[in-house]
Design a protein around this motif. Structure first.
Motif, PDB file in Angstrom:
ATOM      1  N   GLU A   4       2.682  -5.558  -2.748  1.00  0.00           N
ATOM      2  CA  GLU A   4       4.331  -5.305  -3.956  1.00  0.00           C
ATOM      3  C   GLU A   4       3.449  -3.855  -3.935  1.00  0.00           C
ATOM      4  O   GLU A   4       2.343  -3.672  -4.006  1.00  0.00           O
ATOM      5  N   VAL A   5       4.767  -3.247  -4.554  1.00  0.00           N
ATOM      6  CA  VAL A   5       4.689  -1.564  -4.656  1.00  0.00           C
ATOM      7  C   VAL A   5       5.145  -0.968  -5.812  1.00  0.00           C
ATOM      8  O   VAL A   5       5.965  -1.596  -6.599  1.00  0.00           O
ATOM      9  N   SER A  20       8.381  16.856  -0.383  1.00  0.00           N
ATOM     10  CA  SER A  20       8.087  17.626  -1.575  1.00  0.00           C
ATOM     11  C   SER A  20       6.703  16.969  -2.310  1.00  0.00           C
ATOM     12  O   SER A  20       6.731  18.054  -3.274  1.00  0.00           O
ATOM     13  N   ASP A  21       5.871  16.982  -2.247  1.00  0.00           N
ATOM     14  CA  ASP A  21       4.650  16.420  -2.430  1.00  0.00           C
ATOM     15  C   ASP A  21       3.749  17.171  -2.685  1.00  0.00           C
ATOM     16  O   ASP A  21       3.707  17.732  -1.641  1.00  0.00           O
ATOM     17  N   TYR A  22       3.177  16.723  -3.628  1.00  0.00           N
ATOM     18  CA  TYR A  22       1.942  18.493  -3.773  1.00  0.00           C
ATOM     19  C   TYR A  22       0.760  17.613  -3.741  1.00  0.00           C
ATOM     20  O   TYR A  22      -0.595  18.924  -3.908  1.00  0.00           O
ATOM     21  N   ILE A  23       0.369  16.286  -2.703  1.00  0.00           N
ATOM     22  CA  ILE A  23      -0.461  15.911  -3.095  1.00  0.00           C
ATOM     23  C   ILE A  23      -0.697  16.009  -1.115  1.00  0.00           C
ATOM     24  O   ILE A  23      -0.202  15.633  -0.461  1.00  0.00           O
ATOM     25  N   LYS A  24      -2.063  16.842  -0.881  1.00  0.00           N
ATOM     26  CA  LYS A  24      -2.422  16.511   0.330  1.00  0.00           C
ATOM     27  C   LYS A  24      -3.009  15.295   0.240  1.00  0.00           C
ATOM     28  O   LYS A  24      -3.247  14.264   0.010  1.00  0.00           O
ATOM     29  N   GLY A  25      -3.336  15.145   2.403  1.00  0.00           N
ATOM     30  CA  GLY A  25      -4.053  14.463   2.125  1.00  0.00           C
ATOM     31  C   GLY A  25      -3.254  12.448   3.056  1.00  0.00           C
ATOM     32  O   GLY A  25      -2.592  13.237   3.205  1.00  0.00           O
ATOM     33  N   GLU A  26      -3.496  11.834   2.724  1.00  0.00           N
ATOM     34  CA  GLU A  26      -2.792   9.961   2.623  1.00  0.00           C
ATOM     35  C   GLU A  26      -2.064  10.040   2.681  1.00  0.00           C
ATOM     36  O   GLU A  26      -1.258  10.560   1.080  1.00  0.00           O
ATOM     37  N   SER A  27      -0.542   9.921   3.213  1.00  0.00           N
ATOM     38  CA  SER A  27       0.667   8.952   2.571  1.00  0.00           C
ATOM     39  C   SER A  27      -0.237   8.148   1.646  1.00  0.00           C
ATOM     40  O   SER A  27      -0.912   7.152   2.403  1.00  0.00           O
ATOM     41  N   ILE A  28       0.950   7.813   0.527  1.00  0.00           N
ATOM     42  CA  ILE A  28       0.790   6.481  -0.094  1.00  0.00           C
ATOM     43  C   ILE A  28       1.536   5.251   0.208  1.00  0.00           C
ATOM     44  O   ILE A  28       0.239   4.175   0.202  1.00  0.00           O
ATOM     45  N   LEU A  29       0.947   5.811   1.509  1.00  0.00           N
ATOM     46  CA  LEU A  29       2.241   3.869   2.734  1.00  0.00           C
ATOM     47  C   LEU A  29       1.191   4.147   3.988  1.00  0.00           C
ATOM     48  O   LEU A  29       1.758   3.890   4.776  1.00  0.00           O
ATOM     49  N   CYS A  30       0.399   5.142   3.724  1.00  0.00           N
ATOM     50  CA  CYS A  30      -0.143   5.329   5.173  1.00  0.00           C
ATOM     51  C   CYS A  30      -0.670   4.525   5.988  1.00  0.00           C
ATOM     52  O   CYS A  30      -0.859   3.300   5.014  1.00  0.00           O
ATOM     53  N   GLU A  31      -0.915   3.951   7.147  1.00  0.00           N
ATOM     54  CA  GLU A  31      -1.720   3.192   8.299  1.00  0.00           C
ATOM     55  C   GLU A  31      -3.232   2.876   7.137  1.00  0.00           C
ATOM     56  O   GLU A  31      -3.779   1.911   7.753  1.00  0.00           O
ATOM     57  N   THR A  32      -3.961   3.478   7.190  1.00  0.00           N
ATOM     58  CA  THR A  32      -5.396   3.162   6.099  1.00  0.00           C
ATOM     59  C   THR A  32      -5.829   2.649   5.308  1.00  0.00           C
ATOM     60  O   THR A  32      -5.815   1.654   5.261  1.00  0.00           O
ATOM     61  N   ARG A  33      -4.327   2.627   4.900  1.00  0.00           N
ATOM     62  CA  ARG A  33      -4.138   1.451   3.380  1.00  0.00           C
ATOM     63  C   ARG A  33      -4.408   0.090   3.949  1.00  0.00           C
ATOM     64  O   ARG A  33      -5.268  -0.519   2.860  1.00  0.00           O
ATOM     65  N   TYR A  34      -3.606  -0.606   4.827  1.00  0.00           N
ATOM     66  CA  TYR A  34      -3.412  -1.339   5.227  1.00  0.00           C
ATOM     67  C   TYR A  34      -4.580  -2.129   5.662  1.00  0.00           C
ATOM     68  O   TYR A  34      -5.072  -3.543   6.647  1.00  0.00           O
ATOM     69  N   HIS A  35      -5.704  -1.162   6.616  1.00  0.00           N
ATOM     70  CA  HIS A  35      -7.270  -1.459   7.199  1.00  0.00           C
ATOM     71  C   HIS A  35      -7.677  -2.730   6.301  1.00  0.00           C
ATOM     72  O   HIS A  35      -7.916  -2.355   5.453  1.00  0.00           O
ATOM     73  N   LEU A  36      -8.427  -3.289   7.016  1.00  0.00           N
ATOM     74  CA  LEU A  36      -9.400  -4.579   6.328  1.00  0.00           C
ATOM     75  C   LEU A  36     -10.199  -4.198   5.379  1.00  0.00           C
ATOM     76  O   LEU A  36     -10.931  -4.643   4.287  1.00  0.00           O
ATOM     77  N   ASN A  93      -2.508  -4.256  -1.314  1.00  0.00           N
ATOM     78  CA  ASN A  93      -1.958  -3.838  -2.742  1.00  0.00           C
ATOM     79  C   ASN A  93      -2.852  -2.504  -3.297  1.00  0.00           C
ATOM     80  O   ASN A  93      -4.300  -3.017  -3.535  1.00  0.00           O
ATOM     81  N   LEU A  94      -2.026  -1.954  -4.659  1.00  0.00           N
ATOM     82  CA  LEU A  94      -3.146  -1.124  -5.487  1.00  0.00           C
ATOM     83  C   LEU A  94      -3.898  -1.870  -6.386  1.00  0.00           C
ATOM     84  O   LEU A  94      -1.817  -1.961  -7.348  1.00  0.00           O
ATOM     85  N   ARG A  95      -4.665  -2.097  -6.968  1.00  0.00           N
ATOM     86  CA  ARG A  95      -4.703  -2.680  -8.709  1.00  0.00           C
ATOM     87  C   ARG A  95      -5.709  -1.265  -9.476  1.00  0.00           C
ATOM     88  O   ARG A  95      -7.003  -0.761  -8.776  1.00  0.00           O
ATOM     89  N   TYR A  96      -4.892  -0.447  -9.811  1.00  0.00           N
ATOM     90  CA  TYR A  96      -4.875   1.369 -10.456  1.00  0.00           C
ATOM     91  C   TYR A  96      -5.830   0.744 -11.626  1.00  0.00           C
ATOM     92  O   TYR A  96      -6.037  -0.855 -12.147  1.00  0.00           O
TER      93      TYR A  96
END
Length: 112
Positions: A4-5, A20-36, A93-96
């Motif tokens: 879900e996105v 143009s993203d002002y956020i540094k660090g990891e991308s919103i869809l980076c590989e780390t997001r999907y690590h178990l 999936n992100l649950r804010y």
């Protein structure tokens, strides 16, 4: 696997795609997001210079394991960072969830 996105994530990915993203660090869809073992996503503003995270005023996104999340909360309590947005990560999936300071204010309201 279905991912879900949210509209926020789509906008963030579009900003990153055109650099143009002002956020540094990891991308919103980076590989780390999907690590178990990734359980949290935190977007924070640095209120002090930090050798590991960056300079005062930077806005940073990190995907964190459970052990990495606790020190971030401690930095918030010490006013070294300000958590602007956070989410629980479940199978990518992100649950804010509300930032910690909003949770504290809500608890105070319920007590008083």
């Amino acid at each position: 696997m279905q991912v879900e996105v949210s509209i926020h994530e789509l906008l963030a990915a579009a900003r990153e795609a055109v650099k143009s993203d002002y956020i540094k660090g990891e991308s919103i869809l980076c590989e780390t997001r999907y690590h178990l073992d990734t359980h949290y996503m935190v977007e924070m503003e640095l209120l002090e210079n930090d050798n590991r995270l960056g300079e005062n005023g930077n806005y940073i996104r990190k995907f964190l394991t459970e052990p990495e999340y606790l020190p971030i909360l401690q930095k918030q309590e010490k006013h070294l960072i300000k958590i602007k947005r956070q989410a629980i990560v479940q199978k990518g999936n992100l649950r804010y969830i509300p930032p910690p300071d909003r949770l504290d204010r809500r608890r105070e309201r319920d007590i008083l």
